[in-house]
Write a protein that holds these residues in place. Sequence first.
Motif, PDB file in Angstrom:
ATOM      1  N   UNK A  25      33.081  42.013  49.059  1.00 11.82           N
ATOM      2  CA  UNK A  25      33.494  43.372  48.723  1.00 11.82           C
ATOM      3  C   UNK A  25      33.879  44.189  49.951  1.00 11.82           C
ATOM      4  N   UNK A  26      33.073  44.108  51.006  1.00 11.82           N
ATOM      5  CA  UNK A  26      33.322  44.964  52.165  1.00 11.82           C
ATOM      6  C   UNK A  26      34.526  44.515  52.980  1.00 11.82           C
ATOM      7  N   UNK A  27      34.966  43.282  52.792  1.00 11.25           N
ATOM      8  CA  UNK A  27      36.109  42.776  53.563  1.00 11.25           C
ATOM      9  C   UNK A  27      37.447  43.075  52.889  1.00 11.25           C
ATOM     10  N   UNK A  28      37.406  43.541  51.651  1.00 10.44           N
ATOM     11  CA  UNK A  28      38.643  43.739  50.889  1.00 10.44           C
ATOM     12  C   UNK A  28      39.196  45.144  51.083  1.00 10.44           C
ATOM     13  N   UNK A  29      40.518  45.230  51.249  1.00 10.73           N
ATOM     14  CA  UNK A  29      41.212  46.512  51.342  1.00 10.73           C
ATOM     15  C   UNK A  29      41.830  46.925  50.009  1.00 10.73           C
ATOM     16  N   UNK A  30      41.993  45.956  49.131  1.00 15.00           N
ATOM     17  CA  UNK A  30      42.610  46.218  47.835  1.00 15.00           C
ATOM     18  C   UNK A  30      42.666  44.937  47.033  1.00 15.00           C
ATOM     19  N   UNK A  31      43.487  44.941  45.999  1.00 17.35           N
ATOM     20  CA  UNK A  31      43.582  43.736  45.170  1.00 17.35           C
ATOM     21  C   UNK A  31      45.005  43.524  44.671  1.00 17.35           C
ATOM     22  N   UNK A  32      45.275  42.274  44.325  1.00 16.00           N
ATOM     23  CA  UNK A  32      46.573  41.853  43.811  1.00 16.00           C
ATOM     24  C   UNK A  32      46.386  41.404  42.369  1.00 16.00           C
ATOM     25  N   UNK A  33      47.296  41.802  41.498  1.00 14.73           N
ATOM     26  CA  UNK A  33      47.274  41.375  40.101  1.00 14.73           C
ATOM     27  C   UNK A  33      48.240  40.219  39.918  1.00 14.73           C
TER      28      UNK A  33
END
Length: 409
Positions: A382-390
């Motif tokens: 969680x802490x390493x993510x800047x966002x997400x891709x669908x």
Amino acid sequence: MKELLNLITPEEALKLLKSNFNVSLKATEIELSQAFGKILAEPVKALENIPPFSRSTVDGYAVFAQDTFGATETFPVLLKLRGEIGMGEVPEFTLGPGEAVRIFTGGALPEGADSVVMVEHTELFDSETVSVLKPVAPGENVIAAGEDFKEGEVVLEKGTRIRPQELGVLAALGYSRVTVYNSLKVGIISTGDELVPVETKLKPGQIRDTNAYLLVGRILDLGMQPVYFGIVPDRFEELIKAIQAALLETDIVLLSGGTSMGVKDMVVDAINSLGAPGVLFHGLAIKPGKPTIGGGINGKPILGLPGHPASALMVFERIGVPFLRYLSGLKSSYQPRVKATLTINLPSKTGQEDLYRVMLTQKEQGYLATPILGKSGLINTLTRADGYVIVPLDIEGLHAGEEVEVILF
């Protein structure tokens, strides 16, 4: 084990929720100094022209543009000086043909002037004459009266979130008080016999209540008011009491855990027993987050999120955040996003929308999106993510090197 209800897409889930629940927040008039992050409950109009007078954007000389046509350094145009306009002064004269007046940035133009020559394009010929070395066009280096906002114009629409930019505009328009929606109150209930408070020293079989704080932080980030109702054990009567208490105090209730179809998972029965419309959907064509629940009780919505932190976060981002923005009165549920190049292949299967958390790295050619792979029960991702891709449900994955849209957290 019971089967999940028919799976629906996230877009279908949002449509269902929005068609069953409306924005019903009360509005309050507050001081402008307290308005940051609030949402306008009514449109804001300009009460006067802004600026109220034509003003210079540079230091120089106010002129009638036509008088400068043909001016060059070799053959300058000579104009008669009419003195100087100080800051905050209202000129009480009309500039005549062949005349110029010294003016400063922000100063008010006199009648007869339609442009300003920058001081660096002039030279003093003598104490009564200025040489113009470069011509200006009508309106050059000038902001005309009402050019920013015209009197009666709608400047900010109902449903606009007030950022620093909007605070500045409201101040410029003379609004010392504004009417805004009350902040959306979001109830949070964590369920599960295995959950313990964060200060607890863990025993075998126990885990700390991660999801509640994850949701509290995200709700605060959205400018809303979280209300935490604690941990509820896997007992039907306890769950009913907690939901009823949350419904009395908040505008929407988030349940974390108890959404899959195990023996002790009773959220569906609890929602259906408390009032209409009950459960609207149970199961999303999405990964992670398949066992998500959406419904409502007597006009107030409820979302049941998975117990695994990564799953809970991703489902909340995908349908919870846009739905809460809608309920809060925001005119748009748009979330910030950037374009990036995918670094590895992302597999998917048709009929299911896949959400991949990614880390962004900025390069000369743009952003790179590196997927952070891991099981839904892991929290280190969680802490390493800047966002997400669908990955849309109608394709079988995305390829390395492909441009993707990253929705930012």
